[in-house]
Design an enzyme around this catalytic site. Structure first.
Site, PDB file in Angstrom:
ATOM      1  N   HIS A 239       1.929   4.238  -3.074  1.00  0.00           N
ATOM      2  CA  HIS A 239       1.976   5.698  -2.953  1.00  0.00           C
ATOM      3  C   HIS A 239       3.324   6.231  -3.420  1.00  0.00           C
ATOM      4  O   HIS A 239       3.404   7.179  -4.210  1.00  0.00           O
ATOM      5  CB  HIS A 239       1.777   6.110  -1.488  1.00  0.00           C
ATOM      6  CG  HIS A 239       0.377   6.011  -0.984  1.00  0.00           C
ATOM      7  ND1 HIS A 239      -0.701   6.576  -1.639  1.00  0.00           N
ATOM      8  CD2 HIS A 239      -0.124   5.436   0.147  1.00  0.00           C
ATOM      9  CE1 HIS A 239      -1.809   6.339  -0.947  1.00  0.00           C
ATOM     10  NE2 HIS A 239      -1.480   5.645   0.136  1.00  0.00           N
TER      11      HIS A 239
ATOM     12  N   HIS B  52       0.844  -1.199   0.000  1.00  0.00           N
ATOM     13  CA  HIS B  52       0.000   0.000   0.000  1.00  0.00           C
ATOM     14  C   HIS B  52       0.877   1.246   0.000  1.00  0.00           C
ATOM     15  O   HIS B  52       0.694   2.159  -0.818  1.00  0.00           O
ATOM     16  CB  HIS B  52      -0.906  -0.034   1.241  1.00  0.00           C
ATOM     17  CG  HIS B  52      -1.752   1.192   1.416  1.00  0.00           C
ATOM     18  ND1 HIS B  52      -3.127   1.152   1.312  1.00  0.00           N
ATOM     19  CD2 HIS B  52      -1.441   2.477   1.710  1.00  0.00           C
ATOM     20  CE1 HIS B  52      -3.621   2.361   1.533  1.00  0.00           C
ATOM     21  NE2 HIS B  52      -2.604   3.185   1.772  1.00  0.00           N
ATOM     22  N   GLU B  53       1.833   1.295   0.928  1.00  0.00           N
ATOM     23  CA  GLU B  53       2.707   2.456   1.017  1.00  0.00           C
ATOM     24  C   GLU B  53       3.654   2.534  -0.184  1.00  0.00           C
ATOM     25  O   GLU B  53       3.970   3.623  -0.673  1.00  0.00           O
ATOM     26  CB  GLU B  53       3.520   2.403   2.313  1.00  0.00           C
ATOM     27  CG  GLU B  53       2.686   2.325   3.586  1.00  0.00           C
ATOM     28  CD  GLU B  53       1.706   3.482   3.743  1.00  0.00           C
ATOM     29  OE1 GLU B  53       1.924   4.538   3.102  1.00  0.00           O
ATOM     30  OE2 GLU B  53       0.726   3.344   4.485  1.00  0.00           O
TER      31      GLU B  53
END
Length: 265
Positions: free
Chosen positions: A61, A57-58
């Site tokens: 980004h 998820h990170e």
């Protein structure tokens, strides 16, 4: 020297590889029934897989930010998938895992620090914010694929229930992350399109957005509506409520065996 440095900034962290190995080994133990305590194997499998999804998820980004103009994310370690490199490792990893153990909810994590001033264009800003929760959506699709493809023949019951519970975590995380609440990714998606005055008024509340959502979820009425939505999404993907319930019960192996789930398996 610069090329070597850039390569090291994007080399996959041994920490992440270790977590991935735990996911694979405990997933195999859950599938084969090799573990003496299947609940412990499920607990380790789901927790490790959940941490893998948080890392990705990170990473999503950061990778999107890199291709949008923020070349500093590599030097910060965000492209190594190392959870210890995040700006707030406590918010990104520890708290989401604790909430999975306590409440069976995919709490959104934080945070990679993106230098937004390096990025031009509102669409790019929106895409950077959307990239993380879209990763949770992708994980949910993968976890639910055996259910909506009717490919469960031969899938051991414990593994099936573990997948169902993991899918619940991914769906709940995606929904929470996409809420247009300051401090969450959903607000980051729409923020570039808001007027300066609105952004200025909302900015002081950003650090408290996640706490606000968490407080609301403690209200039985709000909690019920939220999980009704989650259950509806999962049901449309072929996962029944009893499967996520029994998956969570199996995950919480320290609470003992649930007779209903024992019969269902």
């Amino acid at each position: 020297m610069t090329t070597i440095s850039r390569a090291s900034n994007q080399r996959v962290s041994p920490v992440f590889l270790g977590i991935l190995a735990v996911t694979a080994v405990t997933g195999w133990a859950t599938w084969t029934g090799f573990a003496e305590q299947p609940g412990l194997a499920v607990f380790l499998f789901v927790t490790a897989a959940w941490i893998v999804s948080l890392c990705l998820h990170e990473y999503a980004h950061a990778r999107t930010a890199l291709h949008s103009g923020d070349i500093t994310v590599g030097a910060k370690g965000y492209l190594t998938l190392n959870p210890l490199a995040y700006t707030h490792a406590l918010l990104s990893i520890v708290l989401p895992v604790i909430f999975v153990i306590m409440g069976g909810i995919g709490l959104p994590g934080g945070a990679v620090f993106i230098e937004r001033g390096r990025i031009q264009g509102r669409w790019r800003h929106s895409l950077i914010s959307a990239a993380g929760p879209l990763t949770n959506v992708l994980f949910a699709i993968v976890c639910t694929a055996p259910f909506w493809l009717d490919a469960l023949d031969g899938v051991p019951a414990d593994f099936r229930l573990a997948l169902a519970f993991l899918a619940l975590l991914q769906v709940s995380a995606a929904i929470l992350n996409f809420l247009p609440v300051p401090g969450l990714d959903g607000y980051g998606v729409i923020e570039p399109w808001l007027s300066y005055n609105i952004k200025r008024q909302v900015e002081p509340f950003a650090p408290f957005g996640l706490l606000f959502v968490f407080a609301l979820l403690w209200l039985p009425a709000v909690n019920g509506v939220f999980f009704d939505v989650v259950d509806s999404v999962l049901k449309s993907l072929g996962i029944h409520e009893f499967e996520t319930y029994c998956g969570q019960e199996l995950y919480r192996f320290w609470q003992g065996t649930n007779e209903f789930c024992q019969v269902s398996r």
